[in-house]
Write a protein that holds these residues in place. Sequence first.
Motif, PDB file in Angstrom:
ATOM      1  N   ASP A 185      -3.754 -15.792   4.639  1.00  0.00           N
ATOM      2  CA  ASP A 185      -3.521 -15.683   3.197  1.00  0.00           C
ATOM      3  C   ASP A 185      -3.197 -17.042   2.572  1.00  0.00           C
ATOM      4  O   ASP A 185      -3.667 -17.364   1.489  1.00  0.00           O
ATOM      5  CB  ASP A 185      -2.380 -14.686   2.920  1.00  0.00           C
ATOM      6  CG  ASP A 185      -2.753 -13.263   3.332  1.00  0.00           C
ATOM      7  OD1 ASP A 185      -3.961 -12.959   3.401  1.00  0.00           O
ATOM      8  OD2 ASP A 185      -1.843 -12.456   3.595  1.00  0.00           O
ATOM      9  N   ALA A 218      -9.096  -6.338  11.588  1.00  0.00           N
ATOM     10  CA  ALA A 218     -10.313  -6.135  10.793  1.00  0.00           C
ATOM     11  C   ALA A 218     -11.228  -7.361  10.897  1.00  0.00           C
ATOM     12  O   ALA A 218     -12.394  -7.301  10.532  1.00  0.00           O
ATOM     13  CB  ALA A 218      -9.936  -5.869   9.337  1.00  0.00           C
ATOM     14  N   GLY A 260      -6.136 -12.939   1.624  1.00  0.00           N
ATOM     15  CA  GLY A 260      -7.096 -13.967   2.001  1.00  0.00           C
ATOM     16  C   GLY A 260      -7.912 -13.689   3.247  1.00  0.00           C
ATOM     17  O   GLY A 260      -9.000 -14.244   3.408  1.00  0.00           O
ATOM     18  N   GLY A 261      -7.391 -12.826   4.138  1.00  0.00           N
ATOM     19  CA  GLY A 261      -8.074 -12.585   5.413  1.00  0.00           C
ATOM     20  C   GLY A 261      -9.558 -12.266   5.266  1.00  0.00           C
ATOM     21  O   GLY A 261     -10.410 -12.977   5.801  1.00  0.00           O
ATOM     22  N   GLU A 274       0.845  -1.190   0.000  1.00  0.00           N
ATOM     23  CA  GLU A 274       0.000   0.000   0.000  1.00  0.00           C
ATOM     24  C   GLU A 274       0.880   1.239   0.000  1.00  0.00           C
ATOM     25  O   GLU A 274       1.729   1.382   0.858  1.00  0.00           O
ATOM     26  CB  GLU A 274      -0.878   0.024   1.263  1.00  0.00           C
ATOM     27  CG  GLU A 274      -2.294  -0.422   1.022  1.00  0.00           C
ATOM     28  CD  GLU A 274      -2.566  -1.802   1.566  1.00  0.00           C
ATOM     29  OE1 GLU A 274      -1.933  -2.162   2.561  1.00  0.00           O
ATOM     30  OE2 GLU A 274      -3.394  -2.512   0.965  1.00  0.00           O
ATOM     31  N   VAL A 283      -5.154  -7.896  10.770  1.00  0.00           N
ATOM     32  CA  VAL A 283      -6.079  -8.962  11.167  1.00  0.00           C
ATOM     33  C   VAL A 283      -7.126  -8.463  12.186  1.00  0.00           C
ATOM     34  O   VAL A 283      -8.135  -9.129  12.412  1.00  0.00           O
ATOM     35  CB  VAL A 283      -5.292 -10.206  11.659  1.00  0.00           C
ATOM     36  CG1 VAL A 283      -6.211 -11.371  11.967  1.00  0.00           C
ATOM     37  CG2 VAL A 283      -4.268 -10.643  10.609  1.00  0.00           C
ATOM     38  N   GLY A 295      -1.700 -13.296   9.827  1.00  0.00           N
ATOM     39  CA  GLY A 295      -2.254 -12.802   8.555  1.00  0.00           C
ATOM     40  C   GLY A 295      -1.752 -13.641   7.380  1.00  0.00           C
ATOM     41  O   GLY A 295      -2.491 -13.941   6.440  1.00  0.00           O
ATOM     42  N   GLU A 296      -0.485 -14.019   7.477  1.00  0.00           N
ATOM     43  CA  GLU A 296       0.129 -14.865   6.450  1.00  0.00           C
ATOM     44  C   GLU A 296      -0.603 -16.216   6.404  1.00  0.00           C
ATOM     45  O   GLU A 296      -0.858 -16.758   5.320  1.00  0.00           O
ATOM     46  CB  GLU A 296       1.587 -15.075   6.868  1.00  0.00           C
ATOM     47  CG  GLU A 296       2.491 -15.703   5.877  1.00  0.00           C
ATOM     48  CD  GLU A 296       3.909 -15.848   6.473  1.00  0.00           C
ATOM     49  OE1 GLU A 296       4.171 -15.366   7.601  1.00  0.00           O
ATOM     50  OE2 GLU A 296       4.734 -16.474   5.794  1.00  0.00           O
ATOM     51  N   SER A 331      -0.617  -8.943  11.979  1.00  0.00           N
ATOM     52  CA  SER A 331      -0.626  -8.436  10.603  1.00  0.00           C
ATOM     53  C   SER A 331      -0.159  -9.525   9.654  1.00  0.00           C
ATOM     54  O   SER A 331      -0.042 -10.687  10.030  1.00  0.00           O
ATOM     55  CB  SER A 331       0.274  -7.203  10.512  1.00  0.00           C
ATOM     56  OG  SER A 331       1.622  -7.599  10.587  1.00  0.00           O
ATOM     57  N   GLY A 332       0.100  -9.115   8.416  1.00  0.00           N
ATOM     58  CA  GLY A 332       0.545 -10.078   7.417  1.00  0.00           C
ATOM     59  C   GLY A 332       1.974 -10.547   7.669  1.00  0.00           C
ATOM     60  O   GLY A 332       2.364 -11.632   7.243  1.00  0.00           O
ATOM     61  N   GLY A 349      -3.061  -3.932  13.697  1.00  0.00           N
ATOM     62  CA  GLY A 349      -2.609  -4.750  12.562  1.00  0.00           C
ATOM     63  C   GLY A 349      -3.780  -5.227  11.725  1.00  0.00           C
ATOM     64  O   GLY A 349      -4.917  -5.256  12.203  1.00  0.00           O
ATOM     65  N   SER A 390     -12.845 -14.679   6.245  1.00  0.00           N
ATOM     66  CA  SER A 390     -13.798 -14.137   7.193  1.00  0.00           C
ATOM     67  C   SER A 390     -15.223 -14.195   6.601  1.00  0.00           C
ATOM     68  O   SER A 390     -16.181 -14.558   7.283  1.00  0.00           O
ATOM     69  CB  SER A 390     -13.357 -12.713   7.486  1.00  0.00           C
ATOM     70  OG  SER A 390     -14.267 -12.030   8.231  1.00  0.00           O
ATOM     71  N   HIS A 440       7.034   0.676  11.755  1.00  0.00           N
ATOM     72  CA  HIS A 440       5.691   0.345  11.269  1.00  0.00           C
ATOM     73  C   HIS A 440       4.810  -0.276  12.362  1.00  0.00           C
ATOM     74  O   HIS A 440       3.617   0.028  12.464  1.00  0.00           O
ATOM     75  CB  HIS A 440       5.863  -0.632  10.099  1.00  0.00           C
ATOM     76  CG  HIS A 440       4.597  -1.080   9.456  1.00  0.00           C
ATOM     77  ND1 HIS A 440       3.966  -0.351   8.482  1.00  0.00           N
ATOM     78  CD2 HIS A 440       3.841  -2.188   9.650  1.00  0.00           C
ATOM     79  CE1 HIS A 440       2.875  -0.994   8.097  1.00  0.00           C
ATOM     80  NE2 HIS A 440       2.773  -2.119   8.788  1.00  0.00           N
TER      81      HIS A 440
HETATM   82  O1  KG4 Z   1      -1.215  -4.754   8.727  1.00  0.00           O
HETATM   83  P1  KG4 Z   1      -1.447  -5.191   7.337  1.00  0.00           P
HETATM   84  O2  KG4 Z   1      -2.310  -4.344   6.460  1.00  0.00           O
HETATM   85  O3  KG4 Z   1      -0.106  -5.378   6.576  1.00  0.00           O
HETATM   86  C1  KG4 Z   1       1.057  -5.824   7.181  1.00  0.00           C
HETATM   87  O4  KG4 Z   1       1.721  -4.997   7.835  1.00  0.00           O
HETATM   88  O5  KG4 Z   1       1.318  -7.022   7.045  1.00  0.00           O
HETATM   89  O6  KG4 Z   1      -2.046  -6.672   7.413  1.00  0.00           O
HETATM   90  C2  KG4 Z   1      -2.412  -7.376   6.277  1.00  0.00           C
HETATM   91  C3  KG4 Z   1      -2.927  -8.731   6.688  1.00  0.00           C
HETATM   92  C4  KG4 Z   1      -3.126  -9.683   5.516  1.00  0.00           C
HETATM   93  O7  KG4 Z   1      -2.499 -10.895   5.810  1.00  0.00           O
HETATM   94  C5  KG4 Z   1      -4.648  -9.827   5.444  1.00  0.00           C
HETATM   95  O8  KG4 Z   1      -5.061 -11.092   4.967  1.00  0.00           O
HETATM   96  C6  KG4 Z   1      -5.034  -9.634   6.884  1.00  0.00           C
HETATM   97  O9  KG4 Z   1      -4.209  -8.603   7.338  1.00  0.00           O
HETATM   98  N1  KG4 Z   1      -6.444  -9.265   7.015  1.00  0.00           N
HETATM   99  C7  KG4 Z   1      -7.370 -10.015   7.632  1.00  0.00           C
HETATM  100  C8  KG4 Z   1      -8.613  -9.352   7.492  1.00  0.00           C
HETATM  101  N2  KG4 Z   1      -8.395  -8.196   6.785  1.00  0.00           N
HETATM  102  C9  KG4 Z   1      -7.060  -8.154   6.517  1.00  0.00           C
HETATM  103  N3  KG4 Z   1      -7.245 -11.188   8.276  1.00  0.00           N
HETATM  104  C10 KG4 Z   1      -8.361 -11.729   8.805  1.00  0.00           C
HETATM  105  N4  KG4 Z   1      -9.584 -11.174   8.692  1.00  0.00           N
HETATM  106  C11 KG4 Z   1      -9.761  -9.997   8.063  1.00  0.00           C
HETATM  107  N5  KG4 Z   1     -10.976  -9.449   7.969  1.00  0.00           N
END
Ligand code: KG4
Length: 423
Positions: free
Chosen positions: A219, A355, A231-232, A12, A353, A215-216, A188-189, A351, A236, A162
């Motif tokens: 995904d 969300a 994939g998150g 992003e 996740v 998060g990984e 997070s991811g 982070g 969900s 970060h």
């Molecule tokens: O914090 P972030 O935007 O990026 C990093 O710093 O990594 O986190 C991204 C991660 C991804 O793995 C994505 O699949 C996960 O957050 N994510 C979710 C959801 N929305 C985003 N995981 C589970 N449920 C969600 N609703």
Amino acid sequence: MIILAIETSCDETAISVVKFSGGKTKPKTTVLSHLISSQAKLHAEWGGVVPMLAKREHMKNFTPLLVEALTQAKLLKQNKTNPPTGGETISPATKNKIQKILDREPELFAELIKVLNTTKIPKIDAIAVTSGPGLEPALWVGINAAKALAIAWQKPLVPVNHMAGHIYAVLANAKNKIAFPAVALLVSGGHTELVQIKDYLKHKIIGQTRDDAVGEAFDKVARLLDLPYPGGPEISRLAKDHQVLRENLAQTGEASRATFQQKSMRVLEEQLGDLKLPRPMIHSGDLDFSFSGLKTAVLYLTKKLKEENNWNDQIKAAIAHEFQAAAVEVLVYKTLKALEKTKAKTLIVGGGVVANTELRKVLTEKVTAKFPTVNLLLSDTTLATDNATMIAIAGYLSMTTKSASRRIPPLAKIKAQGNLVLK
Ligand code: KG4
Ligand code: ZN
């Protein structure tokens, strides 16, 4: 204090302009602009983030995003003294310095210099930029662009971790106050961490994943279920479908089960009735996590089901539901342990996740029941995934708490640090 913040650690490109007051004791934030240009769709084709592709996109997106962010914040003023013949307002010496910094980003240099030559120095007090952790080629774009702006506008440049951004994102909401000691769960991811926080920016990691980040895992499991990246949110969504199906079944009872006579549903009940994925390391006694075994368990399960020709949307949804339940259970269990251990007064959760609705729901229920005096601060869904407002907030805390030499190192010392650890 007005801070322009830049975030390019992953896929992003994000720029925010945020106004602060109140110092570190009562930080008050007013977001003047908050822009995110996501490359997720582009990377989806490859099933994950490709660093060099991310770098290219950041270079392309940066200048238009900067112009938009400053315009929305009403801080971009055209420079009327600029001769219409195309003369330059940036001095040759400054231009030279900027060119050197953006040596590896020539297109970005050309675009940026056009803007710098035609606009006045914006009324900001500092620039904050993510210096790590993240993908180094991606981080460098933001860092180099930030250095160029710091030189052109003669503003201090504050490097930001970060993960600190993910922690203090909760301060964007004026109602949120952090009482110390605090604990943060960062999901997070790239990271899964439990952080003890003694005071603003005083961190100690007390638990972390030994392999994949949560998060990984979302995904990777999504990919096994033929779902697109990231994939998150997909998992969900599917898990929710399955939950609705279960609730309907429970409500309608035996009598109307006849309406669920499709083969898929019978298979689901027969084969997945006792579907139970592992809760890795839940009883390990420490605060660490592991998610790769969970992903492998899903891999074997999907292989088996495919071989048996039992592969359909309802089965996928059932797996998504159980995977999410397993991941959430471990995260919540260890977080409660961390609260117990640290006697924290505040729990912050940040982070991408965060969300996840299920995680928010279960955490809220359990923390309220077991630690009623703990103040639970969940990052707003819009600020949970990567953004630059959180970088501005962490940058502001840095400006107000650290000594001058530590918060604003010489530009040459600011480098991309892929594995930067939270301290
Ligand atoms: O914090 P972030 O935007 O990026 C990093 O710093 O990594 O986190 C991204 C991660 C991804 O793995 C994505 O699949 C996960 O957050 N994510 C979710 C959801 N929305 C985003 N995981 C589970 N449920 C969600 N609703
Ligand atoms: Zn992040």
